[in-house]
Write a protein that holds these residues in place. Structure first.
Motif, PDB file in Angstrom:
ATOM      1  N   THR A 117       0.824  -1.214   0.000  1.00 30.92           N
ATOM      2  CA  THR A 117       0.000   0.000   0.000  1.00 30.92           C
ATOM      3  C   THR A 117       0.857   1.262   0.000  1.00 30.92           C
ATOM      4  N   SER A 118       2.191   1.084  -0.098  1.00 32.94           N
ATOM      5  CA  SER A 118       3.135   2.221  -0.100  1.00 32.94           C
ATOM      6  C   SER A 118       2.973   3.097   1.138  1.00 32.94           C
ATOM      7  N   ARG A 119       2.737   2.454   2.277  1.00 34.72           N
ATOM      8  CA  ARG A 119       2.660   3.174   3.553  1.00 34.72           C
ATOM      9  C   ARG A 119       3.862   2.760   4.403  1.00 34.72           C
ATOM     10  N   ARG A 121       5.885   4.940   6.010  1.00 32.94           N
ATOM     11  CA  ARG A 121       6.125   5.894   7.100  1.00 32.94           C
ATOM     12  C   ARG A 121       5.052   5.620   8.162  1.00 32.94           C
ATOM     13  N   ARG A 182       3.350  13.449   9.498  1.00 32.78           N
ATOM     14  CA  ARG A 182       2.277  12.552   9.879  1.00 32.78           C
ATOM     15  C   ARG A 182       2.570  11.145   9.356  1.00 32.78           C
ATOM     16  N   GLN A 184       1.800   7.486   7.790  1.00 34.67           N
ATOM     17  CA  GLN A 184       0.833   7.026   6.787  1.00 34.67           C
ATOM     18  C   GLN A 184      -0.047   5.901   7.323  1.00 34.67           C
ATOM     19  N   CYS A 185       0.386   5.284   8.408  1.00 27.79           N
ATOM     20  CA  CYS A 185      -0.397   4.245   9.077  1.00 27.79           C
ATOM     21  C   CYS A 185       0.140   4.093  10.487  1.00 27.79           C
ATOM     22  N   LEU A 208      -6.396   7.442   9.687  1.00 29.27           N
ATOM     23  CA  LEU A 208      -5.228   6.649   9.316  1.00 29.27           C
ATOM     24  C   LEU A 208      -5.553   5.165   9.419  1.00 29.27           C
TER      25      LEU A 208
END
Length: 244
Positions: A117-119, A121, A182, A184-185, A208
């Motif tokens: 999911t390209s999360r 961070r 912030r 991402q998850c 989030l």
């Protein structure tokens, strides 16, 4: 309808993951969860604590699950967070080799969902000691994941993690979510925290995704068994993610 049997390798002092896992799959009439324990009582970097995660005792528990003809075996624990992800990869390879059943882990599943999911961070919430937390953050950094905020409780007694109040978990999650930059998850990273039932409400409040490590074990186990995870309702966005 063919039964789907999920095998879960469980720390001996864990009282959270079994009822949470069973509740999570309760809306799937063909799915049931089955558990085998091995001894884990302390989470620290002391040699005796690290020795709890040697492969042989875990493999013996996996063989007991194999007697139940489970369709998948998951290590429902987070030890490779501080031991290194190779520990989980080696465990899965050994289990699959010895008992011939597909294997996954909470942490490898968490990494997969963040990667796909390209999360990458993320915010980290645990009950662990500071040095354990630091080891987790450093391990993730080596693999290209950035922990932008973390909260931990400084505890080492595994049974005690299940005694952490949901309100405290929610408060820590809010503090992590407020970090800049912030995340991402968020991940509630401990399978003996009663955090998974909070995921949906926290997601609605914080905006989030919240990836709990009990949930990731169930998510990946269901996927390996060909079960549509979107059928799992009320446990957060993880189960609704559409990924290849």
């Amino acid at each position: 309808m063919k039964r789907v049997l999920l095998g879960m390798l469980t720390p001996s002092s864990n009282t959270a993951l079994e009822p949470i896992t069973s509740a999570m799959v309760s809306g799937l009439p063909e799915v049931s969860a089955h558990f085998a324990r091995f001894r884990v009582t302390e989470i620290s970097l002391r040699p005796q604590a690290l020795g709890q995660f040697e492969i042989d005792p875990i493999l013996e528990a996996a063989k007991l699950l194999a007697d139940a003809h489970v369709d998948v075996i998951s290590w429902n624990g987070t030890s490779s967070g501080w031991l290194g992800f190779d520990a989980d990869l080696a465990l899965c390879e050994r289990i699959e080799e010895e008992v011939g059943i597909r294997c996954c882990t909470s942490v490898l599943a968490l990494n997969e969902i963040m990667e796909k999911t390209s999360r990458k961070r993320f915010g980290l919430v645990t009950p662990y000691l500071r040095d354990v937390q630091s080891a987790i953050v450093a391990n993730y950094a080596r693999h290209g994941f950035e922990c932008v905020a973390e909260r931990h409780l400084g505890q080492s007694v595994n049974f005690g993690f299940s005694e952490v109040a949901p309100e405290q978990i929610a408060r820590m999650s809010r503090e992590v979510a407020a970090a800049q930059p912030r995340p991402q998850c968020l991940t509630t990273f401990c399978t003996n925290l009663r955090a998974a039932p909070l995921a949906a409400a926290l997601e609605a409040e914080l905006g989030l995704p919240v990836y709990d490590t009990v949930s990731t074990a169930v998510w990946k186990s269901l996927r390996l068994c060909g079960v549509d995870t979107a059928r799992v309702r009320g446990w957060g966005s993880l189960f609704q993610e559409e990924i290849a």
